[in-house]
Structures are given as C-alpha cells and as structure tokens.
Design a protein around this motif. Structure first.
Motif, PDB file in Angstrom:
ATOM      1  N   ALA A 152       0.855  -1.195   0.000  1.00 44.31           N
ATOM      2  CA  ALA A 152       0.000   0.000   0.000  1.00 44.31           C
ATOM      3  C   ALA A 152       0.894   1.250   0.000  1.00 44.31           C
ATOM      4  CB  ALA A 152      -0.986  -0.046   1.159  1.00 44.31           C
ATOM      5  N   PRO A 153       1.251   1.838   1.153  1.00 48.07           N
ATOM      6  CA  PRO A 153       2.117   3.029   1.106  1.00 48.07           C
ATOM      7  C   PRO A 153       3.470   2.821   0.417  1.00 48.07           C
ATOM      8  CG  PRO A 153       1.123   2.800   3.267  1.00 48.07           C
ATOM      9  CD  PRO A 153       0.809   1.542   2.517  1.00 48.07           C
ATOM     10  N   PRO A 154       4.198   1.719   0.677  1.00 46.47           N
ATOM     11  CA  PRO A 154       5.511   1.573   0.032  1.00 46.47           C
ATOM     12  C   PRO A 154       5.461   1.613  -1.497  1.00 46.47           C
ATOM     13  CG  PRO A 154       5.355   0.058   1.869  1.00 46.47           C
ATOM     14  CD  PRO A 154       3.982   0.634   1.674  1.00 46.47           C
ATOM     15  N   TRP A 155       4.421   1.021  -2.084  1.00 40.81           N
ATOM     16  CA  TRP A 155       4.334   1.010  -3.532  1.00 40.81           C
ATOM     17  C   TRP A 155       3.815   2.346  -4.070  1.00 40.81           C
ATOM     18  CZ3 TRP A 155       6.711  -1.085  -7.219  1.00 40.81           C
ATOM     19  CH2 TRP A 155       6.185  -1.194  -8.507  1.00 40.81           C
ATOM     20  N   CYS A 156       2.971   3.030  -3.281  1.00 42.34           N
ATOM     21  CA  CYS A 156       2.422   4.318  -3.710  1.00 42.34           C
ATOM     22  C   CYS A 156       3.496   5.391  -3.867  1.00 42.34           C
ATOM     23  CB  CYS A 156       1.362   4.801  -2.715  1.00 42.34           C
ATOM     24  SG  CYS A 156      -0.243   3.988  -2.897  1.00 42.34           S
ATOM     25  N   VAL A 157       4.626   5.261  -3.163  1.00 43.19           N
ATOM     26  CA  VAL A 157       5.690   6.265  -3.306  1.00 43.19           C
ATOM     27  C   VAL A 157       6.693   5.882  -4.393  1.00 43.19           C
ATOM     28  CG1 VAL A 157       5.532   7.122  -0.950  1.00 43.19           C
ATOM     29  CG2 VAL A 157       7.070   5.214  -1.448  1.00 43.19           C
ATOM     30  N   ILE A 158       6.561   4.676  -4.930  1.00 44.64           N
ATOM     31  CA  ILE A 158       7.434   4.234  -6.012  1.00 44.64           C
ATOM     32  C   ILE A 158       6.809   4.563  -7.367  1.00 44.64           C
ATOM     33  CG2 ILE A 158       8.492   2.228  -7.130  1.00 44.64           C
ATOM     34  CD1 ILE A 158       9.784   3.082  -4.471  1.00 44.64           C
ATOM     35  N   VAL A 159       5.523   4.256  -7.522  1.00 40.21           N
ATOM     36  CA  VAL A 159       4.817   4.581  -8.763  1.00 40.21           C
ATOM     37  C   VAL A 159       4.525   6.077  -8.760  1.00 40.21           C
ATOM     38  CG1 VAL A 159       2.777   4.139 -10.162  1.00 40.21           C
ATOM     39  CG2 VAL A 159       3.771   2.295  -8.809  1.00 40.21           C
ATOM     40  N   PRO A 160       5.042   6.824  -9.725  1.00 36.11           N
ATOM     41  CA  PRO A 160       4.938   8.292  -9.676  1.00 36.11           C
ATOM     42  C   PRO A 160       3.565   8.844 -10.058  1.00 36.11           C
ATOM     43  CG  PRO A 160       6.095   7.628 -11.650  1.00 36.11           C
ATOM     44  CD  PRO A 160       5.820   6.362 -10.884  1.00 36.11           C
ATOM     45  N   LEU A 161       2.529   8.042  -9.901  1.00 35.01           N
ATOM     46  CA  LEU A 161       1.165   8.490 -10.200  1.00 35.01           C
ATOM     47  C   LEU A 161       0.249   8.011  -9.092  1.00 35.01           C
ATOM     48  CD1 LEU A 161       1.034   7.589 -14.005  1.00 35.01           C
ATOM     49  CD2 LEU A 161       1.297   9.865 -13.032  1.00 35.01           C
ATOM     50  N   THR A 163      -1.712   9.344  -5.036  1.00 35.99           N
ATOM     51  CA  THR A 163      -2.039  10.480  -4.167  1.00 35.99           C
ATOM     52  C   THR A 163      -0.827  10.896  -3.346  1.00 35.99           C
ATOM     53  OG1 THR A 163      -2.924   8.881  -2.560  1.00 35.99           O
ATOM     54  CG2 THR A 163      -4.500   9.952  -4.015  1.00 35.99           C
ATOM     55  N   TRP A 164       0.022   9.935  -2.965  1.00 36.03           N
ATOM     56  CA  TRP A 164       1.223  10.242  -2.189  1.00 36.03           C
ATOM     57  C   TRP A 164       2.189  11.097  -3.004  1.00 36.03           C
ATOM     58  CZ3 TRP A 164       3.476   8.083   2.565  1.00 36.03           C
ATOM     59  CH2 TRP A 164       2.538   7.411   3.358  1.00 36.03           C
ATOM     60  N   THR A 165       2.482  10.660  -4.223  1.00 34.09           N
ATOM     61  CA  THR A 165       3.474  11.378  -5.022  1.00 34.09           C
ATOM     62  C   THR A 165       2.963  12.760  -5.425  1.00 34.09           C
ATOM     63  OG1 THR A 165       2.692  10.301  -7.048  1.00 34.09           O
ATOM     64  CG2 THR A 165       4.511   9.263  -5.891  1.00 34.09           C
ATOM     65  N   LEU A 166       1.658  12.883  -5.638  1.00 33.82           N
ATOM     66  CA  LEU A 166       1.102  14.195  -5.954  1.00 33.82           C
ATOM     67  C   LEU A 166       1.247  15.148  -4.771  1.00 33.82           C
ATOM     68  CD1 LEU A 166      -2.096  13.125  -7.890  1.00 33.82           C
ATOM     69  CD2 LEU A 166      -0.193  14.433  -8.817  1.00 33.82           C
ATOM     70  N   PHE A 167       1.009  14.626  -3.568  1.00 35.58           N
ATOM     71  CA  PHE A 167       1.160  15.462  -2.381  1.00 35.58           C
ATOM     72  C   PHE A 167       2.620  15.890  -2.197  1.00 35.58           C
ATOM     73  CE2 PHE A 167       2.283  15.796   2.132  1.00 35.58           C
ATOM     74  CZ  PHE A 167       1.467  16.865   2.499  1.00 35.58           C
ATOM     75  N   ILE A 168       3.522  14.920  -2.322  1.00 32.88           N
ATOM     76  CA  ILE A 168       4.951  15.235  -2.159  1.00 32.88           C
ATOM     77  C   ILE A 168       5.400  16.230  -3.223  1.00 32.88           C
ATOM     78  CG2 ILE A 168       7.289  14.281  -2.141  1.00 32.88           C
ATOM     79  CD1 ILE A 168       5.929  11.592  -1.229  1.00 32.88           C
ATOM     80  N   GLY A 169       4.887  16.048  -4.451  1.00 31.75           N
ATOM     81  CA  GLY A 169       5.206  16.987  -5.518  1.00 31.75           C
ATOM     82  C   GLY A 169       4.760  18.401  -5.172  1.00 31.75           C
ATOM     83  N   SER A 170       3.585  18.527  -4.549  1.00 34.23           N
ATOM     84  CA  SER A 170       3.099  19.862  -4.162  1.00 34.23           C
ATOM     85  C   SER A 170       3.994  20.476  -3.079  1.00 34.23           C
ATOM     86  CB  SER A 170       1.654  19.778  -3.668  1.00 34.23           C
ATOM     87  OG  SER A 170       1.570  19.097  -2.418  1.00 34.23           O
ATOM     88  N   VAL A 171       4.522  19.622  -2.180  1.00 33.52           N
ATOM     89  CA  VAL A 171       5.439  20.120  -1.144  1.00 33.52           C
ATOM     90  C   VAL A 171       6.728  20.619  -1.783  1.00 33.52           C
ATOM     91  CG1 VAL A 171       6.836  19.479   0.877  1.00 33.52           C
ATOM     92  CG2 VAL A 171       4.492  18.622   0.662  1.00 33.52           C
ATOM     93  N   LEU A 172       7.229  19.891  -2.782  1.00 35.11           N
ATOM     94  CA  LEU A 172       8.449  20.310  -3.484  1.00 35.11           C
ATOM     95  C   LEU A 172       8.242  21.650  -4.187  1.00 35.11           C
ATOM     96  CD1 LEU A 172       9.618  16.901  -5.050  1.00 35.11           C
ATOM     97  CD2 LEU A 172      10.478  18.015  -2.981  1.00 35.11           C
ATOM     98  N   GLU A 173       7.026  21.861  -4.689  1.00 31.15           N
ATOM     99  CA  GLU A 173       6.720  23.141  -5.337  1.00 31.15           C
ATOM    100  C   GLU A 173       6.691  24.276  -4.306  1.00 31.15           C
ATOM    101  OE1 GLU A 173       3.194  22.894  -7.719  1.00 31.15           O
ATOM    102  OE2 GLU A 173       3.855  21.076  -8.735  1.00 31.15           O
ATOM    103  N   THR A 366       4.365   8.789  15.927  1.00 27.95           N
ATOM    104  CA  THR A 366       3.186   9.637  15.731  1.00 27.95           C
ATOM    105  C   THR A 366       2.190   9.054  14.745  1.00 27.95           C
ATOM    106  OG1 THR A 366       4.196  10.917  13.941  1.00 27.95           O
ATOM    107  CG2 THR A 366       4.557  11.711  16.182  1.00 27.95           C
ATOM    108  N   GLY A 367       2.643   8.139  13.874  1.00 30.97           N
ATOM    109  CA  GLY A 367       1.758   7.589  12.851  1.00 30.97           C
ATOM    110  C   GLY A 367       1.471   8.576  11.738  1.00 30.97           C
ATOM    111  N   SER A 368       2.193   9.697  11.719  1.00 26.15           N
ATOM    112  CA  SER A 368       1.956  10.738  10.720  1.00 26.15           C
ATOM    113  C   SER A 368       3.046  10.710   9.667  1.00 26.15           C
ATOM    114  CB  SER A 368       1.923  12.117  11.391  1.00 26.15           C
ATOM    115  OG  SER A 368       1.889  13.140  10.424  1.00 26.15           O
ATOM    116  N   SER A 369       2.658  10.740   8.403  1.00 25.35           N
ATOM    117  CA  SER A 369       3.632  10.766   7.309  1.00 25.35           C
ATOM    118  C   SER A 369       3.534  12.066   6.523  1.00 25.35           C
ATOM    119  CB  SER A 369       3.406   9.576   6.375  1.00 25.35           C
ATOM    120  OG  SER A 369       3.600   8.355   7.057  1.00 25.35           O
TER     121      SER A 369
END
Length: 455
Positions: A152-161, A163-173, A366-369
């Motif tokens: 679930a989370p581990p694979w969501c940060v590998i595939v660049p499409l 909700t996780w990668t979109l959020f991280i991308g917004s943080v980078l912006e 904290t359980g927060s990512s």
C-alpha cells in the motif's frame, strides 16, 4: 517553548499502553491527554481549553475532512461491491485459477501492485478481495495483512502516479525546489532514492519463496492456521464489512466488482489523480449501475452506502485521534527536537542515513507521514544544500521514513485500514509485521550509508 526530551513522552506512552492494553484508541487517547497535561503544566495553560482547541483545529483542517470523506466513501464503495456479491464472485473466480498457497500469496502481491493510485483504496480492496482465497489455503490473516500493508504506502511512493506522489510533488513546489506544475516531474528524480519503498516491496516475494524465512509471531500464526484452520487469532477482530447480498434473482458476477473498481481508478486518473473526486464518481456510478440492472432497490442501495461508510467509523476515529497526537508533538516541538539532536552529528555522507533514522522515529511514534513531509522536507532541502549532500537522496530518505511509519506504526492509517479489510486486530497485525518492517528498515539504513559515500 522548549520541551526538550519531554516531547518524547506522549508517543512513548501510546506505544507502551497499546502493547499492554492491546487496544489502540484508548492508548492514543491517554497519550494525547498525557501530552496536554505536560503542556498545561509547562506553559501554565488550561488543559481542557488546549484539548478542545486542538480537537477543533484537527476537525476543521482540510486534510482531515479529505481523509474522512475518502476513507468513508471507499467504505461505501466496498460495501456496495461486497453486498452485490461481486467481490465474493471475483474471489471465487480467482480461486479457480489459484491452485496453491504460494500462488495465493503472489496473487495478493500482484493485486496490491496493480491498485497503486491510493494506499487507502489498495489496503481496503486487496484485503476484502483476497481473504477468502487465503483462508482457503489456511494462510493466516497476519500474513495476508503483511502483504496488503506492504504493497500500500511503500508502492504508492514508487509509482509516480499516486495520491502520495502528488502530495509530495506539491510540497516540493512550495519549497521552490520544483517550479509550479512540475512537482510530480521532479519527484521522478527522487524515486530511485526512496529505498524503504523499494526494499520493503521486494522483500515480499523473497518471504513468499522462503528465501527469507517466516519467523516470530508470523511463524506462530502460520502454525496456528495450518494446525487448527484458525486464520484469525482468538476472538480479537476489527469490525468488518459483513453484509447480506442484495435480494435479487441475478447471479453474482465478478463484473459487479471489476466495473465499479475500474470506473473509480479511471476517474481518479482522469481528474488529475484526485482520490476524493474519483471515489465520489465511483460510488455514484456504482449506485446508478446497480439500480439500472436491478441488483437492489433504491432503498437497499442507499442503506448500503451509509452502512459501508459507517463501517469505517472506528478506523476514522483512530485516524483523527492520531492527528491530535501529531498536533501534541508539534506543540511540544518533537520534530525540531529530533532534528536538533541529529545536527551535531551531520556529515554530507551520513546525512541521508541520519535523516532516515531520526525521522523514522517521529513517523513511527506519531503515525503521521504527510504532516511530517510538509514540516521536514522544507528543512532538509536547504540543510542538504548547505553541507553539499545529495539533495535528492536526502528527500528520498524523508519519504522513506514516512513510509516506514505508515507501514510499521500500529495506529497509522495504513495499518488501521489493512486491519479493517482483513478483519484482524491492528495490534496483532502490527506486531506480526514489525520484524519484517524492521528488516526493511535496517537494509534501508545500510543502503543510505553506502549510497551516501558512493554518491
């Protein structure tokens, strides 16, 4: 205000009580109360005012509303697919193709890799779909939950499409590390350095093939299931989506499951990977589709939407109280305390390693990512740049730490939702999975040491 090491007390209280009480919500609540007591004594403030103000702040936060709606509507969607008989029929069809225990485990892994858009959707759908199959082969739910959670989370940060990668991308912006609209493109350069995601996902087939042996609580669970057929330990279960099928003359079809899921995935893709809009369209389509083919009455389908949403209430309560715990940590300066503790030991070669280890402590307790990403990434980028460390690797270390927390913490969103879909108590799931998460943690830490000196 400087709380120093006092900031570590609330999360430690949560971990200790969760293990002693074998209950998550109560442990989280007591941990939050402990934190607010420390804050009120330290700052000479009002305990009740602080607690209520923080509760309002969490409930009014846009991200909290998003989580409640997405998670609840996924519950509605899955409730509809379960009551239609589609999920069961899909499992039965899969069972005809799957002829062995190993094939069932690999089938779970492949399905998890296929549903990559969102960790909530993955954790809920894969668990619901595969548990009948894994039960047939006497695979303990702990084993099933391990695979579900770790794809679930581990694979969501590998595939660049996702909700996780979109959020991280917004943080980078927001950090001006990426120009507006290019956050996801820049994240592609970070993906090779998200070592925990790669390692934890690739450990699964090694465990299935026996290259890495089953041990600890997972081994005990495997023995229990094989000897007694008891796939769920004792009487300790999470609330499950158990619904009677719609009263209809139509025979259950796997299409009742596949079509709603496909529409949800396609809608999420088409609408700029917006999980909320995607699941809203998925629920609306499923409602109209079932009504059109007369799978159930208008009232039956409407009730199922609310029943499915309601089945997620306990999981959502855990998520909300974990957000309150994060706010407690922020008030007490937990993140900054850990970062300040690391700074004196920093070298450009060891920075990614130290980032991963220290931030993992925060995300695990904290359980927060996502909240940690928003706070830490803007600090890590200039820190890495100032000492000449590899910035992309340092960002990857932060991402890895967040994924480790989501994967390993006993009250993280992913752990709770995985437990929900597999009907397994989240403490049983977390403790049986923890050795494998820690193995991935150690390998990830070592990889950052090696990469830090090589790159």
């Amino acid at each position: 205000m400087d709380y120093g090491a006092l900031a570590l007390i609330p999360p430690l209280v949560v971990i200790v009580l969760a293990i002693l009480l074998r209950a998550s919500f109560e442990a989280l609540l007591i941990g939050c109360i402990t934190g607010f007591i420390i804050i009120s004594v330290h700052d000479n403030s009002n305990f009740f005012t602080d607690f209520i103000a923080t509760f309002y702040k969490v409930m009014e936060d846009e991200s909290t509303v998003w989580v409640i709606l997405v998670c609840g509507l996924y519950g509605s969607l899955i409730g509809l697919m379960v009551r239609s008989g589609g999920a069961m029929k899909f499992g039965e069809d899969m069972l005809r193709l799957i002829k062995s225990k190993r094939a069932a485990l690999f089938g779970t892994w492949f399905l998890g890799l296929f549903i990559f858009l969102d960790d909530y959707l993955s954790a809920l759908t894969v668990g619901i779909t595969m548990k009948k199959i894994t039960d047939h082969f006497k695979i303990p739910r702990e084993y099933l939950a391990y695979i579900v959670n770790t794809t679930a989370p581990p694979w969501c940060v590998i595939v660049p499409l996702s909700t996780w990668t979109l959020f991280i991308g917004s943080v980078l912006e927001k950090c001006n590390f990426a120009t507006t609209g290019q956050g996801n493109h820049v994240y592609l350069s970070v993906v090779p350095f998200v070592m925990y995601g790669w390692i934890s996902v690739l450990l699964i087939p090694l465990v299935i093939l026996g290259v890495i042996p089953v041990f600890g609580r997972m081994k005990k669970a495997q023995v229990r299931a094989e000897l007694t057929g008891e796939t769920i330990p004792g009487k300790s279960k999470m609330t499950s989506l158990k619904m009677e099928h719609f009263e209809t003359e139509k025979k259950p079809s796997a299409l009742f499951f596949i079509l709603p899921l496909a529409v949800t995935l396609i809608a999420t893709f088409a609408l700029n990977y917006d999980a909320l809009k995607g699941v809203m369209i998925g629920v609306a389509f499923t409602f109209i589709y079932y009504l059109f083919i007369k799978l159930g009455t208008f009232q039956q389908i409407s009730e199922t939407v609310f029943t499915g949403f309601n089945s997620m209430v306990y999981a959502l309560a855990l998520v909300v109280i974990s957000y309150i715990l994060k706010e407690v940590g922020d008030k007490m300066g937990l993140t900054q305390y850990v970062i300040n503790g690391v700074k004196p030991m920093v070298s450009k070669e060891l920075l990614p390693f130290l980032i991963f280890v220290s931030i993992s402590l925060i995300t695990y307790t904290t359980g927060s990512s996502w909240g940690v990403y928003a706070v830490v990434i803007p600090i890590v980028i200039p820190l890495a740049q100032s000492i000449g460390s590899n910035v992309l690797m340092s960002i990857g270390a932060v991402i890895s730490a967040g994924v480790f927390g989501a994967n390993a913490c006993l009250y993280s969103d992913a752990t709770i939702l995985t437990s929900q879909s597999t009907e397994l108590n989240n403490l049983d799931h977390s403790l049986s999975q923890l050795p494998y998460a820690l193995l991935a943690f150690v390998l990830t830490a070592l990889s950052y040491v090696g990469l830090g000196y090589l790159m």
